[in-house]
Design a protein around this motif. Sequence first.
Motif, PDB file in Angstrom:
ATOM      1  N   VAL A  60       7.482   8.013  -8.077  1.00  0.00           N
ATOM      2  CA  VAL A  60       7.842   6.989  -7.096  1.00  0.00           C
ATOM      3  C   VAL A  60       6.682   6.787  -6.131  1.00  0.00           C
ATOM      4  CG1 VAL A  60       9.484   6.294  -5.301  1.00  0.00           C
ATOM      5  CG2 VAL A  60      10.272   7.683  -7.236  1.00  0.00           C
ATOM      6  N   LEU A  61       6.258   5.523  -6.005  1.00  0.00           N
ATOM      7  CA  LEU A  61       5.289   5.125  -4.984  1.00  0.00           C
ATOM      8  C   LEU A  61       6.080   4.389  -3.912  1.00  0.00           C
ATOM      9  CD1 LEU A  61       2.473   3.686  -7.271  1.00  0.00           C
ATOM     10  CD2 LEU A  61       2.693   5.992  -6.390  1.00  0.00           C
ATOM     11  N   ALA A  62       5.999   4.857  -2.679  1.00  0.00           N
ATOM     12  CA  ALA A  62       6.781   4.276  -1.590  1.00  0.00           C
ATOM     13  C   ALA A  62       5.872   3.599  -0.575  1.00  0.00           C
ATOM     14  CB  ALA A  62       7.611   5.361  -0.907  1.00  0.00           C
ATOM     15  N   VAL A 100       0.869  -1.168   0.000  1.00  0.00           N
ATOM     16  CA  VAL A 100       0.000   0.000   0.000  1.00  0.00           C
ATOM     17  C   VAL A 100       0.910   1.223   0.000  1.00  0.00           C
ATOM     18  CG1 VAL A 100      -1.701   1.302   1.326  1.00  0.00           C
ATOM     19  CG2 VAL A 100      -1.847  -1.189   1.224  1.00  0.00           C
ATOM     20  N   SER A 101       0.743   2.086  -0.968  1.00  0.00           N
ATOM     21  CA  SER A 101       1.580   3.276  -1.063  1.00  0.00           C
ATOM     22  C   SER A 101       1.211   4.275   0.025  1.00  0.00           C
ATOM     23  CB  SER A 101       1.426   3.917  -2.437  1.00  0.00           C
ATOM     24  OG  SER A 101       2.195   5.086  -2.515  1.00  0.00           O
ATOM     25  N   LYS A 102       2.228   4.688   0.793  1.00  0.00           N
ATOM     26  CA  LYS A 102       2.001   5.676   1.844  1.00  0.00           C
ATOM     27  C   LYS A 102       2.640   7.019   1.515  1.00  0.00           C
ATOM     28  CE  LYS A 102       1.512   2.319   5.538  1.00  0.00           C
ATOM     29  NZ  LYS A 102       2.051   1.820   6.778  1.00  0.00           N
ATOM     30  N   ARG A 103       3.396   7.050   0.398  1.00  0.00           N
ATOM     31  CA  ARG A 103       4.027   8.298  -0.021  1.00  0.00           C
ATOM     32  C   ARG A 103       4.205   8.266  -1.533  1.00  0.00           C
ATOM     33  NH1 ARG A 103       9.988  10.494   0.720  1.00  0.00           N
ATOM     34  NH2 ARG A 103      10.423   8.279   0.828  1.00  0.00           N
ATOM     35  N   VAL A 104       3.951   9.386  -2.174  1.00  0.00           N
ATOM     36  CA  VAL A 104       4.132   9.532  -3.618  1.00  0.00           C
ATOM     37  C   VAL A 104       4.971  10.783  -3.835  1.00  0.00           C
ATOM     38  CG1 VAL A 104       2.984   9.942  -5.825  1.00  0.00           C
ATOM     39  CG2 VAL A 104       1.893   8.474  -4.118  1.00  0.00           C
ATOM     40  N   TYR A 105       6.016  10.649  -4.659  1.00  0.00           N
ATOM     41  CA  TYR A 105       6.788  11.829  -5.049  1.00  0.00           C
ATOM     42  C   TYR A 105       7.294  11.633  -6.467  1.00  0.00           C
ATOM     43  CZ  TYR A 105      10.970   9.099  -3.698  1.00  0.00           C
ATOM     44  OH  TYR A 105      11.942   8.140  -3.580  1.00  0.00           O
ATOM     45  N   TYR A 106       7.777  12.701  -7.075  1.00  0.00           N
ATOM     46  CA  TYR A 106       8.260  12.593  -8.441  1.00  0.00           C
ATOM     47  C   TYR A 106       9.461  13.502  -8.660  1.00  0.00           C
ATOM     48  CZ  TYR A 106       4.660  16.275  -8.705  1.00  0.00           C
ATOM     49  OH  TYR A 106       3.861  17.355  -8.461  1.00  0.00           O
ATOM     50  N   LEU A 107      10.315  13.064  -9.574  1.00  0.00           N
ATOM     51  CA  LEU A 107      11.519  13.799  -9.952  1.00  0.00           C
ATOM     52  C   LEU A 107      11.303  14.348 -11.354  1.00  0.00           C
ATOM     53  CD1 LEU A 107      14.046  10.989  -8.962  1.00  0.00           C
ATOM     54  CD2 LEU A 107      13.401  12.947  -7.566  1.00  0.00           C
ATOM     55  N   TYR A 108      11.682  15.586 -11.580  1.00  0.00           N
ATOM     56  CA  TYR A 108      11.533  16.187 -12.900  1.00  0.00           C
ATOM     57  C   TYR A 108      12.524  17.335 -13.041  1.00  0.00           C
ATOM     58  CZ  TYR A 108       8.723  19.578 -10.316  1.00  0.00           C
ATOM     59  OH  TYR A 108       8.290  20.506  -9.406  1.00  0.00           O
ATOM     60  N   ASP A 109      12.707  17.818 -14.254  1.00  0.00           N
ATOM     61  CA  ASP A 109      13.682  18.880 -14.538  1.00  0.00           C
ATOM     62  C   ASP A 109      15.068  18.515 -14.021  1.00  0.00           C
ATOM     63  OD1 ASP A 109      11.706  20.365 -15.766  1.00  0.00           O
ATOM     64  OD2 ASP A 109      11.348  21.670 -14.029  1.00  0.00           O
ATOM     65  N   VAL A 110      15.421  17.239 -14.124  1.00  0.00           N
ATOM     66  CA  VAL A 110      16.747  16.792 -13.686  1.00  0.00           C
ATOM     67  C   VAL A 110      17.760  17.256 -14.741  1.00  0.00           C
ATOM     68  CG1 VAL A 110      18.183  14.797 -13.117  1.00  0.00           C
ATOM     69  CG2 VAL A 110      15.748  14.799 -12.496  1.00  0.00           C
ATOM     70  N   LEU A 140       8.177   1.678  -6.001  1.00  0.00           N
ATOM     71  CA  LEU A 140       7.878   1.413  -7.397  1.00  0.00           C
ATOM     72  C   LEU A 140       8.209   2.682  -8.166  1.00  0.00           C
ATOM     73  CD1 LEU A 140       6.538  -0.723  -9.355  1.00  0.00           C
ATOM     74  CD2 LEU A 140       4.545   0.772  -9.264  1.00  0.00           C
ATOM     75  N   LEU A 141       9.127   2.580  -9.146  1.00  0.00           N
ATOM     76  CA  LEU A 141       9.530   3.711  -9.970  1.00  0.00           C
ATOM     77  C   LEU A 141       8.905   3.569 -11.346  1.00  0.00           C
ATOM     78  CD1 LEU A 141      11.729   3.548  -7.711  1.00  0.00           C
ATOM     79  CD2 LEU A 141      13.333   4.425  -9.389  1.00  0.00           C
ATOM     80  N   ILE A 142       8.369   4.682 -11.860  1.00  0.00           N
ATOM     81  CA  ILE A 142       7.719   4.694 -13.168  1.00  0.00           C
ATOM     82  C   ILE A 142       8.216   5.912 -13.939  1.00  0.00           C
ATOM     83  CG2 ILE A 142       5.502   4.798 -14.395  1.00  0.00           C
ATOM     84  CD1 ILE A 142       4.212   3.791 -11.738  1.00  0.00           C
ATOM     85  N   PHE A 163       8.222   9.188   4.770  1.00  0.00           N
ATOM     86  CA  PHE A 163       9.640   9.501   4.914  1.00  0.00           C
ATOM     87  C   PHE A 163      10.112   9.227   6.339  1.00  0.00           C
ATOM     88  CE2 PHE A 163      13.088  12.319   6.080  1.00  0.00           C
ATOM     89  CZ  PHE A 163      14.033  12.002   5.109  1.00  0.00           C
ATOM     90  N   ASN A 164      11.243   8.502   6.441  1.00  0.00           N
ATOM     91  CA  ASN A 164      11.868   8.222   7.726  1.00  0.00           C
ATOM     92  C   ASN A 164      13.371   8.171   7.487  1.00  0.00           C
ATOM     93  OD1 ASN A 164      12.904   7.220  10.096  1.00  0.00           O
ATOM     94  ND2 ASN A 164      11.682   5.350  10.114  1.00  0.00           N
TER      95      ASN A 164
END
Length: 135
Positions: A111-113, A33-43, A60-62, A117-118
Amino acid sequence: MTTNADIQLIEIPKIQDRRGNLSVIEGSTIPFVSKRVYYLYDVPSGSRRGGHAHKEQHELLIALSGSFDVVLKDGKSIKTETLNKPNLGLLIVNGIWRELQNFSSGAVCLVLASDEFNENDYIREYKEFKLFKNR
């Protein structure tokens, strides 16, 4: 102890019609179950992201747009996966070092984590990671 053999590509269901494609991630799509979602862009070109492992967390990285490489290390072997399809996710289990590189222009990494964050769950030094894997 986890290895690169535990990493898997997961096909995300895709619904196609003349209006475009729709992909859905529901409870049975991924093994957590995903408890955090974030994304990387403009790298920036030539930049790397990641450079860490997690003690417990799974991710899970997409590649929602563009492409990038994920270099995976389990302490004994190295594996590289190129992500470039928005209906394909890379499941990275705990105890795997990851580095993201070779981002194409306009690439977006979602990214679905499995956990929030810890900082204590992160291993940020490769030397420490090797000790963690050899305990």
